[in-house]
Design an enzyme around this catalytic site. Structure first.
Site, PDB file in Angstrom:
ATOM      1  N   CYS A 166     -33.094  53.441 -53.170  1.00  0.00           N
ATOM      2  CA  CYS A 166     -33.610  53.933 -54.251  1.00  0.00           C
ATOM      3  C   CYS A 166     -34.507  54.982 -53.771  1.00  0.00           C
ATOM      4  O   CYS A 166     -34.512  56.103 -54.660  1.00  0.00           O
ATOM      5  CB  CYS A 166     -33.169  53.558 -55.491  1.00  0.00           C
ATOM      6  SG  CYS A 166     -31.514  53.186 -55.415  1.00  0.00           S
ATOM      7  N   HIS A 176     -35.383  59.325 -60.296  1.00  0.00           N
ATOM      8  CA  HIS A 176     -34.005  58.469 -59.338  1.00  0.00           C
ATOM      9  C   HIS A 176     -33.359  57.775 -61.213  1.00  0.00           C
ATOM     10  O   HIS A 176     -34.189  57.306 -61.913  1.00  0.00           O
ATOM     11  CB  HIS A 176     -34.617  57.555 -58.515  1.00  0.00           C
ATOM     12  CG  HIS A 176     -33.561  56.609 -58.369  1.00  0.00           C
ATOM     13  ND1 HIS A 176     -32.431  56.857 -58.025  1.00  0.00           N
ATOM     14  CD2 HIS A 176     -33.208  54.819 -58.687  1.00  0.00           C
ATOM     15  CE1 HIS A 176     -31.817  56.180 -57.484  1.00  0.00           C
ATOM     16  NE2 HIS A 176     -32.276  54.840 -58.162  1.00  0.00           N
ATOM     17  N   ASN A 220     -25.472  56.051 -60.322  1.00  0.00           N
ATOM     18  CA  ASN A 220     -26.483  55.857 -59.366  1.00  0.00           C
ATOM     19  C   ASN A 220     -25.770  55.785 -58.209  1.00  0.00           C
ATOM     20  O   ASN A 220     -25.561  55.195 -57.075  1.00  0.00           O
ATOM     21  CB  ASN A 220     -27.236  54.848 -59.798  1.00  0.00           C
ATOM     22  CG  ASN A 220     -28.570  54.618 -58.841  1.00  0.00           C
ATOM     23  OD1 ASN A 220     -28.745  55.610 -57.619  1.00  0.00           O
ATOM     24  ND2 ASN A 220     -28.704  52.898 -58.707  1.00  0.00           N
TER      25      ASN A 220
END
Length: 333
Positions: free
Chosen positions: A117, A258, A288
């Site tokens: 990520c 993020h 996500n």
């Protein structure tokens, strides 16, 4: 003689998500969950997923074309490509090689960055350094993932979280009057590796009938451990980077974290003392998307009129590894 570094700006930004949408209602038909449960714990309503046969390089190509167009350059003007991804088309060749070929970028080199990520912040920093040192005049940094390819849609703790998408930026030299990237900070903590991983498919546990049967080729996560680390480290690296540049969180115009979980973002923002007006959260529509979340958030912030040229922006990420990254910049588009 030490060569002075050039100032570097983002000259183009573009994103892409596949058209197919997977809603919380759709997931209710696959696993024991509800729209209310997902929304309350994650902030996600839907996510985009690819059709069979669509790979990470396909999404990356669409985002890259748009970024090149906005930057006003062609693929042959690129000198470097770096792709942050957890879901490369293949273990080898790299997705950067495949993207180079699809774009027709004949004068470039590059590679993939495996930072989960944090893939986009790591790729952005790597590309920035290439331009800053004069190794090339134009670099392409991409964050792209097809997370649906490694998600177990029988595991309700992970399948509700992830989606597919891509984002790309073109970096170029900036003159003294232009907004530019200011600084960056990154770190890793490998002790957190088991908390978020895909156990099989590498050299330690090569693919076998047993690994497939045990469903070890899918994402496994210790949600509580990831949550605690992400909140703590997002605040820590943000404060460290700001302090190093004589700044305070209150100086920021926009905080772009993020997009993993709404509660992680809001908890970190609260610790930094940031009001909602300075925080972008868009995971409701995308889930996500791993390396693609930050460019998607930047794009949406522009469309919403919340990000304009000259704004002081902090990008922050925490990912499997654990990886941690932050980039401080003045927005240049």
């Amino acid at each position: 003689m030490v060569k002075s570094l050039r100032r570097v700006k983002i000259a183009g930004l573009s994103t892409y998500v596949p058209p197919r949408v997977l809603t919380n209602a759709d997931l209710e038909k696959l696993v024991d969950t509800t729209d209310e449960w997902i929304l309350q714990r994650t902030g996600i309503r839907q996510r985009h997923v690819v059709d069979p046969g669509v790979a990470t390089s396909d999404l990356a190509k669409e985002a890259a074309i748009g970024a090149l167009l906005q930057a006003g350059i062609g693929a042959d003007d690129l000198g470097f490509i770096v792709v942050g991804t957890t879901t490369p088309d293949t273990v080898f060749p790299s997705t950067a090689c495949l993207l180079q070929h699809k774009l027709g970028a004949h004068h470039t080199w590059g590679f993939d960055v495996g930072a989960a990520c944090s893939g986009f912040t790591y790729a952005l920093t790597t590309a920035r350094q290439m331009v800053a040192t004069g190794a090339c005049d134009h670099a392409l940094a991409v964050g792209a993932d097809v997370m649906s390819s490694i998600i177990d849609y029988t595991d309700r703790t992970t399948c509700v979280l992830f989606g597919d998408g891509a984002g790309a930026v073109v970096l170029a030299p900036a003159d003294e009057t232009e907004p530019a990237i200011i600084d960056f900070a990154h770190e890793v903590d490998g002790s957190g590796g088991p908390a978020l991983c895909m156990p099989a498919g590498g050299s330690r546990l090569p693919a076998s009938a047993e690994t497939v049967e045990k469903r070890l080729h899918y994402v496994k996560q210790d949600g509580a451990a990831v949550f605690k680390f992400a909140v703590r480290k997002t605040e820590e690296i943000a404060r460290r980077l700001l302090a190093r540049n004589g700044l305070d969180p209150s100086d920021l115009d926009l905080f772009v974290s993020h997009q993993a979980n709404r509660r992680i973002i809001t908890a970190a923002a609260e610790r930094l003392g940031l009001p909602d007006s300075k925080v972008i959260i868009n995971l409701e529509m995308y889930g996500n998307t791993t390396a693609a979340t930050i460019p998607l958030a930047l794009s949406d912030a522009i469309q919403q009129g919340r990000l304009k040229r000259g704004d002081l922006v902090l990008l922050a990420s925490v990912g499997a590894g654990f990886t941690v990254g932050a980039v401080l910049l003045r927005w240049s588009l």
